[in-house]
Structure formats: structure tokens, C-alpha cells
Design a protein around this motif. Structure first.
Motif, PDB file in Angstrom:
ATOM      1  N   ALA A  16      64.508 104.836  38.504  1.00 15.47           N
ATOM      2  CA  ALA A  16      63.655 104.509  37.360  1.00 15.47           C
ATOM      3  C   ALA A  16      62.201 104.466  37.811  1.00 15.47           C
ATOM      4  N   ASP A  17      61.301 104.728  36.873  1.00 12.29           N
ATOM      5  CA  ASP A  17      59.871 104.562  37.121  1.00 12.29           C
ATOM      6  C   ASP A  17      59.434 103.228  36.530  1.00 12.29           C
ATOM      7  N   VAL A  18      58.769 102.425  37.339  1.00 14.25           N
ATOM      8  CA  VAL A  18      58.340 101.095  36.922  1.00 14.25           C
ATOM      9  C   VAL A  18      56.837 100.956  37.109  1.00 14.25           C
ATOM     10  N   VAL A  19      56.294  99.889  36.513  1.00 12.17           N
ATOM     11  CA  VAL A  19      54.887  99.531  36.702  1.00 12.17           C
ATOM     12  C   VAL A  19      54.829  98.298  37.600  1.00 12.17           C
ATOM     13  N   ILE A  20      53.912  98.291  38.556  1.00 10.76           N
ATOM     14  CA  ILE A  20      53.734  97.131  39.421  1.00 10.76           C
ATOM     15  C   ILE A  20      52.674  96.225  38.792  1.00 10.76           C
ATOM     16  N   SER A  21      53.109  95.043  38.379  1.00 11.88           N
ATOM     17  CA  SER A  21      52.235  94.148  37.622  1.00 11.88           C
ATOM     18  C   SER A  21      51.684  93.007  38.459  1.00 11.88           C
ATOM     19  N   ARG A  54      43.026  95.199  44.858  1.00 13.09           N
ATOM     20  CA  ARG A  54      41.842  94.328  44.867  1.00 13.09           C
ATOM     21  C   ARG A  54      40.940  94.574  43.667  1.00 13.09           C
ATOM     22  N   GLY A  55      40.921  95.814  43.181  1.00 15.65           N
ATOM     23  CA  GLY A  55      40.033  96.153  42.077  1.00 15.65           C
ATOM     24  C   GLY A  55      40.626  95.973  40.694  1.00 15.65           C
ATOM     25  N   ILE A  56      41.930  95.634  40.601  1.00 19.61           N
ATOM     26  CA  ILE A  56      42.563  95.511  39.275  1.00 19.61           C
ATOM     27  C   ILE A  56      43.245  94.151  39.086  1.00 19.61           C
ATOM     28  N   LYS A  57      42.817  93.174  39.883  1.00 19.14           N
ATOM     29  CA  LYS A  57      43.356  91.823  39.755  1.00 19.14           C
ATOM     30  C   LYS A  57      42.883  91.207  38.447  1.00 19.14           C
ATOM     31  N   VAL A  58      43.804  90.554  37.730  1.00 19.33           N
ATOM     32  CA  VAL A  58      43.457  89.925  36.448  1.00 19.33           C
ATOM     33  C   VAL A  58      43.694  88.422  36.455  1.00 19.33           C
ATOM     34  N   ALA A  59      44.581  87.911  37.331  1.00 21.97           N
ATOM     35  CA  ALA A  59      44.865  86.477  37.359  1.00 21.97           C
ATOM     36  C   ALA A  59      45.691  86.170  38.598  1.00 21.97           C
ATOM     37  N   GLU A  60      45.859  84.875  38.852  1.00 17.19           N
ATOM     38  CA  GLU A  60      46.740  84.468  39.940  1.00 17.19           C
ATOM     39  C   GLU A  60      47.182  83.024  39.713  1.00 17.19           C
ATOM     40  N   ASP A  61      48.286  82.663  40.361  1.00 16.44           N
ATOM     41  CA  ASP A  61      48.743  81.286  40.365  1.00 16.44           C
ATOM     42  C   ASP A  61      49.146  80.932  41.794  1.00 16.44           C
ATOM     43  N   LYS A  62      49.909  79.870  41.956  1.00 11.17           N
ATOM     44  CA  LYS A  62      50.264  79.406  43.290  1.00 11.17           C
ATOM     45  C   LYS A  62      51.028  80.445  44.093  1.00 11.17           C
ATOM     46  N   PRO A 100      48.376  96.452  34.829  1.00 11.23           N
ATOM     47  CA  PRO A 100      49.535  97.295  35.175  1.00 11.23           C
ATOM     48  C   PRO A 100      49.233  98.794  35.136  1.00 11.23           C
ATOM     49  N   ARG A 101      48.506  99.246  36.149  1.00  7.76           N
ATOM     50  CA  ARG A 101      48.149 100.660  36.226  1.00  7.76           C
ATOM     51  C   ARG A 101      48.950 101.408  37.292  1.00  7.76           C
TER      52      ARG A 101
END
Length: 283
Positions: A198-203, A241-249, A256-257
Motif C-alpha cells: 500500500a502507499d501511505v502518507v507519513i504524518s 524539518r521544513g514541514i513540521k506543524v505540531a508536536e507533543d511529548k 502530510p506531504r
């Protein structure tokens, strides 16, 4: 009596060879069945005793139960479709309470697919060739609703693999006919997996141990942890590094590109990838 199991090496493509026996790979978990003076003990490949989990396997149809050790796979077979259901098998494996085990035995009984015999009537058979052990196994093991011997096909692994693909089974195992039984991984026993792709997106990705968050059709589908080369990891983090949108612990989330092709055993009931492996980026 626990005897260490012989483990498989891996090959990517099916093959045919007159020196080999080929068997369908049963999608359950490995089980060593030991009977000493009529008393049954069941063990996983890691020597975890699971005798209590599978009471339906306590009465094996063996000609002589004084000293027997069998190697095989325990699995759940759906009685309506005939399909082997790995998730139901794992549900049975994790049960601990006696009343739940008894209920599950009645509602979702397991089946032991025996493919080797390591001891019989006090004799250690591991030094005999596989073909001799198979002959002994087929001569002493009966079959019923909970026990049977695994089918073996001489020489023609490619045709068996095509049957496996057509029936959506896990894969095949190739074993040298002259192989003795050794309690470790050995190149004379080979598995070929029938993967789904399958083809997936890495989010996103995990902050601690390596893992990429996969999405399929806009929903979470699991974590890719396996078979990612170092050069692909380096390329990924350079773009991430250029497409970061958020982060948590625990995670960093991305726009998702980035797309990737993965291979995996099957889809789980809740729509997750089972044991996904990275194949390549999709450009």
C-alpha cells in the motif's frame, strides 16, 4: 520437555527445487507440544508455557503418549470461511482466567498444525533427515478437529506460492529434505511471505525509538519501524524539518506531504497495517 525450535531464514521470492519440501506458512504462533507419560505441556518458541491457554490441545491423537515432542503452529480457523484468523488467535493467547479460556475454547477453538516430530517413544529424532521425521509424524499422529499434519509439496514451491496468493494466506516455508533439526535459525529452512502492499502518507515521527506515523486515506494506519535504510532516514528528516506543524511529548507531527510504499502482512480488523515494512518513498 521443551526443545528449542528450528527457526527460519527469509527469502524475497518463491522458488522451486527438487531438494526441498514446501509447506503453507500457517498464520498463528509457534507451539512445541510435549507429552511425557501422558502429561501434556505446551510452549511457545520462547519457552513460555501456555498449557492452560489451550485445553483443547491436551488430548493429542498420538499412537503412543509416553514420550513425544511435536513442533508446529497453533492457529484459529474460521469455521464459516476456512480462513486463518491471526487476531482471534492472539486473543486466545492472551487469555489468563480459567472461565474465559473455557468459554473461548467452546466458541473459538484452536487447531494445532504439526509439521515436525522431535522425539517419539524415548528416541531423539532430531538427527534424522526431515523426510524420515515426516514419515514418522504422519504414521503416529492422527487427525481430528484440533490436530492435523501440515501438507508438504515436494519440489514445486512456485505453484504452492501461487495457491497461497490466490487464497490470501501468509506465505510458504521451504525445507531441505535432508535437513536435520537444529534448535536455532538455519538456512536450510526458508520462509517466503505473501505481502500486501500500500502507499501511505507519513504524518509524523516518534521522538524516542524510531518510528514514522503512517496514514491511509486520511486516517491513522500504524507506525513504520522496519526496513528503513539509513540513507532514507537521513533524507526524511532533512525534509521533515521544513514541514513540521505540531508536536507533543512523544511525537512530531508533519504536513502530510511525504508518501511511502510499505508492505505488510495484512490489514487488521480496525484498519491498521500489521507489521509494516518500508519499501521506498513515492515521488
Amino acid at each position: 520437555m521443551f526443545l528449542s525450535p528450528m527457526l527460519l531464514t527469509k527469502r524475497e521470492t518463491p522458488f522451486s527445487d527438487s531438494r526441498y519440501l514446501f509447506e503453507p506458512k500457517i498464520d498463528g504462533h509457534r507451539l512445541i507440544l510435549s507429552i511425557q507419560d501422558g502429561s501434556v505441556r505446551l510452549y511457545t518458541r520462547h519457552r513460555t508455557e501456555v498449557t492452560k491457554q489451550y485445553p483443547e490441545l491436551h488430548d493429542a491423537p498420538i499412537a503412543d503418549t509416553t514420550d513425544v515432542v511435536l513442533d508446529g503452529e497453533v492457529a484459529y480457523v474460521d469455521p464459516e470461511t476456512g480462513a486463518i484468523d491471526f487476531e482471534t488467535m492472539m486473543e486466545r493467547f492472551h487469555l489468563r482466567k480459567a472461565e474465559k479460556i473455557q468459554r473461548a475454547m467452546n466458541l473459538k477453538p484452536v487447531h494445532f498444525f504439526a509439521f515436525d516430530i522431535l522425539r517419539y517413544c524415548g528416541e531423539d529424532l532430531r538427527g534424522k533427515p526431515l523426510t524420515n521425521r515426516k514419515e514418522i509424524l504422519n504414521g503416529v499422529l492422527g487427525s481430528n478437529e484440533h490436530f492435523s499434519a501440515v501438507l508438504s509439496v515436494p519440489g514445486d514451491g512456485e505453484s504452492l506460492f501461487q495457491v497461497v496468493v490466490d487464497r490470501d494466506l501468509e506465505g510458504i516455508v521451504a525445507k531441505r529434505m535432508d535437513s536435520v533439526y537444529v534448535g536455532k535459525r538455519d538456512e536450510r529452512w526458508i520462509k517466503v511471505i505473501n505481502y500486501t502492499y500500500a502507499d501511505v502518507v507519513i504524518s509524523g515521527y516518534r521522538k524516542g525509538d524510531f518510528g514514522w506515523l503512517a496514514q491511509f486515506n486520511g486516517r491513522p494506519a500504524g507506525i513504520i519501524e522496519l526496513a528503513v535504510p539509513a540513507i532514507h532516514k537521513q533524507a526524511f528528516y532533512g525534509v521533515a524539518r521544513g514541514i513540521k506543524v505540531a508536536e507533543d511529548k512523544n511525537f512530531v507531527y508533519l504536513d502530510p506531504r511525504i508518501k511511502a510504499r510499505v508492505r505488510f502482512r495484512n490489514w487488521t480488523r480496525n484498519g491498521m497495517l500489521r507489521t509494516p515494512e518500508f519499501v521506498d518513498f513515492v515521488v
